[in-house]
Design a protein around this motif. Structure first.
Motif, short mmCIF file in Angstrom:
data_model
loop_
_atom_site.label_atom_id
_atom_site.label_comp_id
_atom_site.label_asym_id
_atom_site.label_seq_id
_atom_site.Cartn_x
_atom_site.Cartn_y
_atom_site.Cartn_z
N GLU A 67 20.45 43.80 19.28
CA GLU A 67 21.24 44.62 20.06
C GLU A 67 21.26 46.07 19.38
O GLU A 67 21.44 47.07 19.94
CB GLU A 67 22.71 44.13 20.14
N LEU A 68 21.30 45.96 18.16
CA LEU A 68 21.46 47.28 17.16
C LEU A 68 20.11 48.03 17.12
O LEU A 68 20.11 48.95 16.48
CB LEU A 68 21.81 46.76 15.83
N GLY A 69 18.97 47.20 17.71
CA GLY A 69 17.71 48.08 17.51
C GLY A 69 17.00 47.76 16.24
O GLY A 69 16.22 48.48 15.91
N LEU A 70 17.32 46.65 15.45
CA LEU A 70 16.92 46.51 14.16
C LEU A 70 15.86 45.20 14.02
O LEU A 70 15.22 44.88 13.06
CB LEU A 70 18.20 46.22 12.94
N ALA A 71 15.57 44.73 15.42
CA ALA A 71 14.75 43.50 15.56
C ALA A 71 14.46 43.41 17.01
O ALA A 71 14.88 44.12 18.01
CB ALA A 71 15.60 42.06 15.25
N ARG A 72 13.30 42.68 17.39
CA ARG A 72 13.07 42.58 18.72
C ARG A 72 12.74 41.09 19.02
O ARG A 72 12.08 40.43 18.05
CB ARG A 72 11.44 43.19 19.05
N ARG A 73 13.25 40.73 20.17
CA ARG A 73 12.79 39.25 20.53
C ARG A 73 11.33 39.13 21.19
O ARG A 73 11.08 39.90 21.89
CB ARG A 73 13.89 38.84 21.60
N VAL A 74 10.61 38.12 20.70
CA VAL A 74 9.44 37.79 21.38
C VAL A 74 9.41 36.47 22.20
O VAL A 74 9.66 35.50 21.44
CB VAL A 74 8.36 37.86 20.40
N HIS A 75 8.97 36.74 23.55
CA HIS A 75 8.58 35.33 24.00
C HIS A 75 7.38 34.99 24.09
O HIS A 75 6.85 35.56 24.80
CB HIS A 75 9.29 35.51 25.34
N PRO A 76 7.05 34.10 23.29
CA PRO A 76 5.61 33.75 23.36
C PRO A 76 5.08 32.93 24.40
O PRO A 76 3.86 32.25 24.39
CB PRO A 76 5.31 32.81 22.01
N GLY A 77 5.93 32.63 25.59
CA GLY A 77 5.33 31.76 26.46
C GLY A 77 5.67 30.31 26.28
O GLY A 77 6.28 29.65 27.04
N ARG A 78 5.18 29.83 25.25
CA ARG A 78 5.42 28.45 24.97
C ARG A 78 5.73 28.61 23.41
O ARG A 78 5.68 29.41 22.59
CB ARG A 78 4.05 27.86 24.96
N GLY A 79 6.60 27.51 23.14
CA GLY A 79 7.07 27.63 21.51
C GLY A 79 8.63 28.33 21.62
O GLY A 79 8.87 29.11 22.88
N PRO A 80 9.08 28.07 20.51
CA PRO A 80 10.57 28.74 20.61
C PRO A 80 10.50 30.42 20.67
O PRO A 80 9.34 31.08 20.28
CB PRO A 80 10.85 28.53 19.25
N VAL A 81 11.30 30.95 21.03
CA VAL A 81 11.76 32.32 20.76
C VAL A 81 11.43 33.03 19.33
O VAL A 81 12.03 32.22 18.60
CB VAL A 81 12.88 32.99 21.30
N LEU A 82 10.87 34.09 19.17
CA LEU A 82 10.58 34.65 17.74
C LEU A 82 11.51 35.93 17.78
O LEU A 82 11.72 36.80 18.70
CB LEU A 82 9.32 34.89 17.70
N PHE A 83 11.74 36.14 16.50
CA PHE A 83 12.39 37.33 16.09
C PHE A 83 11.45 38.34 15.39
O PHE A 83 10.75 37.83 14.40
CB PHE A 83 13.72 37.27 15.31
N ASP A 84 11.17 39.57 15.63
CA ASP A 84 10.32 40.43 15.03
C ASP A 84 10.87 41.48 14.17
O ASP A 84 11.75 42.25 14.77
CB ASP A 84 9.36 40.98 16.25
N PRO A 85 10.64 42.01 12.98
CA PRO A 85 11.24 42.66 12.33
C PRO A 85 10.96 44.25 12.81
O PRO A 85 11.33 45.20 12.64
CB PRO A 85 10.92 42.67 10.63
N ARG A 86 9.61 44.47 13.27
CA ARG A 86 9.10 45.21 13.89
C ARG A 86 9.56 45.77 15.22
O ARG A 86 9.46 45.09 16.08
CB ARG A 86 7.32 45.15 14.12
#
Ligand code: ZN
Ligand code: ZN
Length: 144
Positions: A67-86
């Motif tokens: 929400e603060l713009g310091l991480a991004r959520r990635v939905h890989p399609g399969r497997g768990p959601v990831l958080f991305d520092p980029r």
């Protein structure tokens, strides 16, 4: 205070959130890791510094960072959601066999589909590009 902590503190203050050691530690972990991580991975990594911290708390904190713009959520399609520092625009490639997720440096034209989704009534829209395939390790094995 480290620059990493300062960045989060400023963002929290600016949005009326409290600065807590939990938030600082979780944010620092994601930055130091420097790559995509599941909530479970972040949880395991901070458990020592934050005794008793729960998985839902880590999840909520990562969502706040997004929400603060310091991480991004990635939905890989399969497997768990990831958080991305980029947080800059980049695409992801996901291996269909082992689930490995790599950054892909490519411009992604997402404005048109995101705008179309808004016209279709979707709110809080955001787009991401996920390419699926076989990674460099799995591809030779699949051919063998
Ligand atoms: Zn693979
Ligand atoms: Zn990424």
């Amino acid at each position: 205070m480290q620059a990493v902590d300062e960045r989060l503190s400023d963002a929290l203050h600016g949005t009326g959130h409290r600065v807590t050691s939990q938030r600082l530690v979780i944010h620092r972990e994601l930055r130091e890791r420097g790559r995509h991580a599941t909530v479970e991975q972040v949880h395991a990594a901070v458990a020592e510094r934050l005794p008793g911290v729960s998985l839902p708390t880590v999840y909520a904190t990562l969502e706040l960072l997004e929400e603060l713009g310091l991480a991004r959520r990635v939905h890989p399609g399969r497997g768990p959601v990831l958080f991305d520092p980029r947080t800059d625009a980049h695409a992801h490639a996901v291996c269909r066999v082992c689930g490995r997720v790599e950054d892909v440096e490519a411009p992604a034209a997402l404005d048109a589909p995101v705008a179309a989704a808004r016209r279709a009534g979707f709110a809080e829209t955001r787009g991401e590009v996920v390419v699926t395939g076989l990674c460099a390790d799995c591809a030779p094995r699949a051919r063998a």
